[in-house]
Write a protein that holds these residues in place. Sequence first.
Motif, mmCIF file in Angstrom:
data_model
loop_
_atom_site.group_PDB
_atom_site.id
_atom_site.type_symbol
_atom_site.label_atom_id
_atom_site.label_comp_id
_atom_site.label_asym_id
_atom_site.label_seq_id
_atom_site.Cartn_x
_atom_site.Cartn_y
_atom_site.Cartn_z
ATOM 1 N N LEU A 52 8.214 25.122 19.789
ATOM 2 C CA LEU A 52 9.386 25.998 19.765
ATOM 3 C C LEU A 52 10.005 26.067 18.375
ATOM 4 O O LEU A 52 9.994 25.086 17.628
ATOM 5 C CB LEU A 52 10.444 25.477 20.738
ATOM 6 C CG LEU A 52 10.178 25.654 22.231
ATOM 7 C CD1 LEU A 52 11.195 24.843 23.019
ATOM 8 C CD2 LEU A 52 10.247 27.123 22.609
ATOM 9 N N ASP A 53 10.583 27.208 18.057
ATOM 10 C CA ASP A 53 11.366 27.321 16.825
ATOM 11 C C ASP A 53 12.641 26.499 16.973
ATOM 12 O O ASP A 53 13.274 26.484 18.035
ATOM 13 C CB ASP A 53 11.735 28.781 16.549
ATOM 14 C CG ASP A 53 10.527 29.634 16.199
ATOM 15 O OD1 ASP A 53 9.534 29.063 15.704
ATOM 16 O OD2 ASP A 53 10.592 30.855 16.427
ATOM 17 N N PHE A 80 15.919 21.490 25.425
ATOM 18 C CA PHE A 80 14.897 22.212 26.171
ATOM 19 C C PHE A 80 14.788 21.588 27.560
ATOM 20 O O PHE A 80 14.337 20.457 27.703
ATOM 21 C CB PHE A 80 13.557 22.138 25.442
ATOM 22 C CG PHE A 80 12.423 22.886 26.107
ATOM 23 C CD1 PHE A 80 12.647 24.039 26.824
ATOM 24 C CD2 PHE A 80 11.118 22.434 25.986
ATOM 25 C CE1 PHE A 80 11.604 24.738 27.431
ATOM 26 C CE2 PHE A 80 10.057 23.110 26.571
ATOM 27 C CZ PHE A 80 10.298 24.265 27.300
ATOM 28 N N TYR A 113 5.988 28.936 29.243
ATOM 29 C CA TYR A 113 4.898 28.251 28.539
ATOM 30 C C TYR A 113 3.822 27.873 29.544
ATOM 31 O O TYR A 113 4.031 27.955 30.763
ATOM 32 C CB TYR A 113 5.416 27.016 27.802
ATOM 33 C CG TYR A 113 6.033 25.945 28.675
ATOM 34 C CD1 TYR A 113 5.308 24.813 29.062
ATOM 35 C CD2 TYR A 113 7.360 26.032 29.110
ATOM 36 C CE1 TYR A 113 5.879 23.825 29.846
ATOM 37 C CE2 TYR A 113 7.938 25.038 29.890
ATOM 38 C CZ TYR A 113 7.197 23.941 30.264
ATOM 39 O OH TYR A 113 7.756 22.959 31.038
ATOM 40 N N THR A 122 19.103 20.771 19.619
ATOM 41 C CA THR A 122 18.293 21.756 20.324
ATOM 42 C C THR A 122 17.910 21.115 21.648
ATOM 43 O O THR A 122 17.400 19.997 21.677
ATOM 44 C CB THR A 122 17.022 22.117 19.544
ATOM 45 O OG1 THR A 122 17.386 22.816 18.347
ATOM 46 C CG2 THR A 122 16.112 23.004 20.374
ATOM 47 N N VAL A 171 15.917 26.996 26.954
ATOM 48 C CA VAL A 171 16.214 26.468 25.626
ATOM 49 C C VAL A 171 17.640 26.836 25.237
ATOM 50 O O VAL A 171 18.059 27.988 25.408
ATOM 51 C CB VAL A 171 15.248 27.042 24.567
ATOM 52 C CG1 VAL A 171 15.498 26.374 23.213
ATOM 53 C CG2 VAL A 171 13.808 26.856 24.984
ATOM 54 N N THR A 195 13.055 23.212 16.826
ATOM 55 C CA THR A 195 12.965 21.839 17.296
ATOM 56 C C THR A 195 12.655 20.914 16.127
ATOM 57 O O THR A 195 12.192 21.350 15.074
ATOM 58 C CB THR A 195 11.880 21.674 18.377
ATOM 59 O OG1 THR A 195 10.626 22.162 17.881
ATOM 60 C CG2 THR A 195 12.257 22.418 19.630
ATOM 61 N N HIS A 255 12.385 30.193 28.650
ATOM 62 C CA HIS A 255 11.184 30.095 27.818
ATOM 63 C C HIS A 255 9.984 29.788 28.693
ATOM 64 O O HIS A 255 9.949 28.770 29.376
ATOM 65 C CB HIS A 255 11.341 29.009 26.759
ATOM 66 C CG HIS A 255 10.105 28.821 25.924
ATOM 67 N ND1 HIS A 255 9.721 29.729 24.960
ATOM 68 C CD2 HIS A 255 9.145 27.848 25.942
ATOM 69 C CE1 HIS A 255 8.591 29.324 24.397
ATOM 70 N NE2 HIS A 255 8.226 28.187 24.977
ATOM 71 N N ALA A 287 7.357 21.987 23.777
ATOM 72 C CA ALA A 287 8.617 21.855 23.047
ATOM 73 C C ALA A 287 8.369 21.780 21.549
ATOM 74 O O ALA A 287 9.133 22.334 20.750
ATOM 75 C CB ALA A 287 9.374 20.619 23.524
#
Length: 260
Positions: free
Chosen positions: A135-136, A90, A38, A88, A49, A138, A36, A132
Amino acid sequence: MSTGEETARMKTVLCLTAAALALPAAASAQIAGEAHSYTVGDREYEGYVARQTTLDEPLGTVLIVHDWDGLTDYEMRRADMLAAQGYTAFAIDVYGADEDPQSVDENRALSGALYEDREEFRARLMGSIEAARALDGTTDAMVLMGYCFGGAATLEAARAGADLAGFATFHAGLDLPEGQDYAGVTAPVTLFHGSADPVSGMDAMAATLTAMQEAGVTHDARIFGGARHSFTVWGSDDYVLEADRESWDGLMTFLDDTFR
């Protein structure tokens, strides 16, 4: 490291990871891991992730800060292990997507630059935390953890007042920078450390716990007798299987207590 040594190391990593994942609760887990990218400021970073795709909702979100050699397979496998437990995960990047240290000197230069510029260090940590949150998959509540340099980074974020649910470190650098204290820590801290760690010894641990106690920080520490630095790092000369397993179990308890 030679090709044969690297192959042996990766076999060790894969075997240990498989053993960690082969738990009843994770028997039917389907782990999806992906890079991921960013940005923090005007610089690009690349994290990793990991999620368990069979869950409607994760149990919580855990962020991992890498060691001084940058984001490697080690942190990614730890993220997979956390995903297998229902979180989840990361694994963040604080060096930058254009950095790929390949030697002790390069590791020292990159980590040392952040130790010397604490403002920049904190900006990268806080920016990664905000990334973070975007993010989807989280959760609002997040825990930050790290190994070695990543443990020092975790304590740096805690002292900076990062708005998180908890902080966990494994064989962290414990030196307290001049002018800093633990008064701004807003969540519980747990530390896993070896009593024979030559990087941050028991004097440094005692000073850290005293500082947290005086600041009113909720904290806990688990000391592993005779364990040296990097006791959780597969393939390391300092690796101790029992201490690795027990500290991981301690992390699971900390996460359960934090997110329930």
